[in-house]
Motif scaffolding. Structure first.
Motif, PDB file in Angstrom:
ATOM      1  N   GLY A 111      -7.004   7.428  -6.088  1.00  0.00           N
ATOM      2  CA  GLY A 111      -7.672   6.225  -5.600  1.00  0.00           C
ATOM      3  C   GLY A 111      -6.710   5.158  -5.130  1.00  0.00           C
ATOM      4  O   GLY A 111      -6.764   4.027  -5.609  1.00  0.00           O
ATOM      5  N   LEU A 112      -5.841   5.499  -4.198  1.00  0.00           N
ATOM      6  CA  LEU A 112      -4.884   4.549  -3.641  1.00  0.00           C
ATOM      7  C   LEU A 112      -4.569   4.989  -2.221  1.00  0.00           C
ATOM      8  O   LEU A 112      -3.892   5.999  -2.015  1.00  0.00           O
ATOM      9  CB  LEU A 112      -3.609   4.513  -4.485  1.00  0.00           C
ATOM     10  N   LYS A 113      -5.082   4.241  -1.260  1.00  0.00           N
ATOM     11  CA  LYS A 113      -4.860   4.594   0.137  1.00  0.00           C
ATOM     12  C   LYS A 113      -3.364   4.536   0.454  1.00  0.00           C
ATOM     13  O   LYS A 113      -2.692   3.569   0.152  1.00  0.00           O
ATOM     14  CB  LYS A 113      -5.613   3.623   1.040  1.00  0.00           C
ATOM     15  N   SER A 119       4.226   9.686  -1.125  1.00  0.00           N
ATOM     16  CA  SER A 119       4.836  10.845  -1.777  1.00  0.00           C
ATOM     17  C   SER A 119       5.510  11.755  -0.757  1.00  0.00           C
ATOM     18  O   SER A 119       6.635  12.231  -0.981  1.00  0.00           O
ATOM     19  CB  SER A 119       3.774  11.630  -2.561  1.00  0.00           C
ATOM     20  N   LEU A 120       4.829  12.001   0.356  1.00  0.00           N
ATOM     21  CA  LEU A 120       5.410  12.834   1.404  1.00  0.00           C
ATOM     22  C   LEU A 120       6.652  12.167   1.994  1.00  0.00           C
ATOM     23  O   LEU A 120       7.675  12.815   2.229  1.00  0.00           O
ATOM     24  CB  LEU A 120       4.379  13.085   2.499  1.00  0.00           C
ATOM     25  N   HIS A 165      -7.167  -1.193 -12.683  1.00  0.00           N
ATOM     26  CA  HIS A 165      -6.803  -2.505 -13.213  1.00  0.00           C
ATOM     27  C   HIS A 165      -5.314  -2.802 -12.974  1.00  0.00           C
ATOM     28  O   HIS A 165      -4.953  -3.901 -12.533  1.00  0.00           O
ATOM     29  CB  HIS A 165      -7.107  -2.567 -14.709  1.00  0.00           C
ATOM     30  N   VAL A 166      -4.475  -1.828 -13.258  1.00  0.00           N
ATOM     31  CA  VAL A 166      -3.029  -2.014 -13.054  1.00  0.00           C
ATOM     32  C   VAL A 166      -2.739  -2.248 -11.580  1.00  0.00           C
ATOM     33  O   VAL A 166      -1.955  -3.136 -11.210  1.00  0.00           O
ATOM     34  CB  VAL A 166      -2.247  -0.788 -13.584  1.00  0.00           C
ATOM     35  N   LEU A 167      -3.372  -1.458 -10.722  1.00  0.00           N
ATOM     36  CA  LEU A 167      -3.155  -1.580  -9.276  1.00  0.00           C
ATOM     37  C   LEU A 167      -3.567  -2.963  -8.779  1.00  0.00           C
ATOM     38  O   LEU A 167      -2.820  -3.618  -8.030  1.00  0.00           O
ATOM     39  CB  LEU A 167      -3.954  -0.495  -8.557  1.00  0.00           C
ATOM     40  N   GLU A 168      -4.742  -3.436  -9.197  1.00  0.00           N
ATOM     41  CA  GLU A 168      -5.231  -4.734  -8.732  1.00  0.00           C
ATOM     42  C   GLU A 168      -4.354  -5.876  -9.244  1.00  0.00           C
ATOM     43  O   GLU A 168      -4.062  -6.823  -8.513  1.00  0.00           O
ATOM     44  CB  GLU A 168      -6.679  -4.936  -9.176  1.00  0.00           C
ATOM     45  N   ARG A 169      -3.923  -5.775 -10.480  1.00  0.00           N
ATOM     46  CA  ARG A 169      -3.055  -6.828 -11.015  1.00  0.00           C
ATOM     47  C   ARG A 169      -1.701  -6.851 -10.316  1.00  0.00           C
ATOM     48  O   ARG A 169      -1.165  -7.910 -10.013  1.00  0.00           O
ATOM     49  CB  ARG A 169      -2.865  -6.639 -12.525  1.00  0.00           C
ATOM     50  N   GLY A 240       7.986   0.777   4.827  1.00  0.00           N
ATOM     51  CA  GLY A 240       6.551   0.517   4.883  1.00  0.00           C
ATOM     52  C   GLY A 240       5.723   1.754   5.125  1.00  0.00           C
ATOM     53  O   GLY A 240       4.594   1.668   5.620  1.00  0.00           O
ATOM     54  N   TYR A 241       6.269   2.926   4.761  1.00  0.00           N
ATOM     55  CA  TYR A 241       5.525   4.161   4.983  1.00  0.00           C
ATOM     56  C   TYR A 241       4.752   4.523   3.715  1.00  0.00           C
ATOM     57  O   TYR A 241       5.342   4.794   2.672  1.00  0.00           O
ATOM     58  CB  TYR A 241       6.461   5.308   5.372  1.00  0.00           C
ATOM     59  N   GLY A 242       3.424   4.532   3.809  1.00  0.00           N
ATOM     60  CA  GLY A 242       2.599   4.840   2.648  1.00  0.00           C
ATOM     61  C   GLY A 242       2.527   3.677   1.683  1.00  0.00           C
ATOM     62  O   GLY A 242       2.956   2.555   1.976  1.00  0.00           O
ATOM     63  N   ASP A 243       1.963   3.956   0.501  1.00  0.00           N
ATOM     64  CA  ASP A 243       1.762   2.914  -0.498  1.00  0.00           C
ATOM     65  C   ASP A 243       1.857   3.537  -1.888  1.00  0.00           C
ATOM     66  O   ASP A 243       1.024   4.362  -2.262  1.00  0.00           O
ATOM     67  CB  ASP A 243       0.390   2.261  -0.311  1.00  0.00           C
ATOM     68  N   GLY A 244       2.887   3.129  -2.639  1.00  0.00           N
ATOM     69  CA  GLY A 244       3.040   3.630  -4.001  1.00  0.00           C
ATOM     70  C   GLY A 244       2.368   2.752  -5.043  1.00  0.00           C
ATOM     71  O   GLY A 244       2.448   3.035  -6.234  1.00  0.00           O
ATOM     72  N   GLY A 245       1.711   1.684  -4.607  1.00  0.00           N
ATOM     73  CA  GLY A 245       0.985   0.827  -5.542  1.00  0.00           C
ATOM     74  C   GLY A 245       1.668  -0.471  -5.874  1.00  0.00           C
ATOM     75  O   GLY A 245       1.079  -1.324  -6.538  1.00  0.00           O
TER      76      GLY A 245
END
Length: 288
Positions: A111-113, A119-120, A165-169, A240-245
């Motif tokens: 659940g993280l766009k 990762s790739l 919760h961790v992601l949003e914070r 800025g490639y992808g999103d690790g959170g």
């Protein structure tokens, strides 16, 4: 505080640790994948026999061939048409790691766009760093980069409300994901990854880069490979490639950077290699 993310009702830390340490999703492999993984543990493994097991499953066969023909491993893409050839190219340890991963961790469904892309990207960057520096086997660095955030995948699968919760914070407070994890759970995704690594019995050259990708000086047996994955993670975030959170680029440990001995010209070669390999790798999804 206005705009603060409400903390979900969490059980005591010991209960959370027990929940995560059971890792329901990790040990339960389908019988076929379990058989393949066990066969690949045999030091006297015969790839022809393992290939026969893999070829029973169309999805796994496709995945192994796709990776073997990808920019990571094949100098002339499209030349590997048989599973036996792919096993010889990838090696037993890399193949086993991919089998275990494909059986239990679907990184595309986290659940993280942008998580899959992160990762790739880390996999490609780690492979590029290994090629340019010559400090690690590119195929091993690639798999370690691909799996460096498996602890986050497990957290999402086992405690999705806590993950969100961790992601949003982290986003709202402009903090690193792992710092919020430690505040909420008392552990972070690297600790969770350590439990996965123990269950999978990964060798140090894969285990340490995954477990210590944020703390590379903790590595003992695979310091070069760990430094590579550590820098690859920061590099991908900075591009800025992808999103690790995490909303912030993780700092690079000076000791890890020194270990790579990358002059400006070398870094330029890494970036060129990354761009070329990423462009080609996007044609080869490692996981369906």
């Amino acid at each position: 505080m206005t705009g603060a993310v409400p903390t979900p009702a969490l059980p005591p830390p010991e209960t959370l640790r027990r929940t995560l340490s059971r890792l329901k999703s990790i040990p339960t492999l389908p019988r076929l994948l379990d058989g393949v993984a066990r066969a690949l543990e045999d030091p006297n493994v015969k790839f022809e026999a393992v290939a026969e097991l893999i070829e029973v499953d169309q999805a796994l066969t496709s995945q192994i061939l796709r990776l073997a023909n990808s920019a990571f491993y094949s100098p002339s893409q499209g030349s590997v048409g048989r599973v036996t050839q792919a096993l010889l190219l990838l090696g037993a340890v890399v193949t086993r790691s991919l089998v275990l991963s494909s059986g239990v961790l679907d990184m595309r469904k986290i659940g993280l766009k942008g998580f899959w892309e992160h990762s790739l990207g880390c996999a490609v960057a780690a492979g590029a760093l290994a090629k340019v520096t010559g400090l690690a086997q590119p195929e091993e660095a690639t798999v370690a980069g691909l799996l460096h955030d498996i602890g986050k995948v497990v957290l999402y699968k086992e405690l999705p409300d806590v993950f969100v919760h961790v992601l949003e914070r982290a986003r709202m407070e402009g903090r690193r994901f792992r710092d919020v994890e430690r505040e909420v759970l008392g552990i972070d995704h690297a600790d969770i990854a350590a439990w996965v690594i123990e269950k999978w019995r990964l060798p140090p050259f894969l285990a340490e880069p995954i477990q210590f990708h944020h703390t590379p000086t903790h590595a003992r047996a695979a310091r070069d490979a760990t430094a590579i994955v550590h820098v690859a993670n920061a590099l991908v975030c900075s591009l800025g490639y992808g999103d690790g959170g995490s909303p912030r680029v993780p700092p690079i440990d000076p000791a890890a950077w020194t270990r790579l001995r990358l002059a400006p010209a070398g870094l330029d070669r890494v970036l060129d290699c990354f761009e070329a390999d990423l462009d080609r790798a996007l044609n080869y999804a490692v996981f369906e």
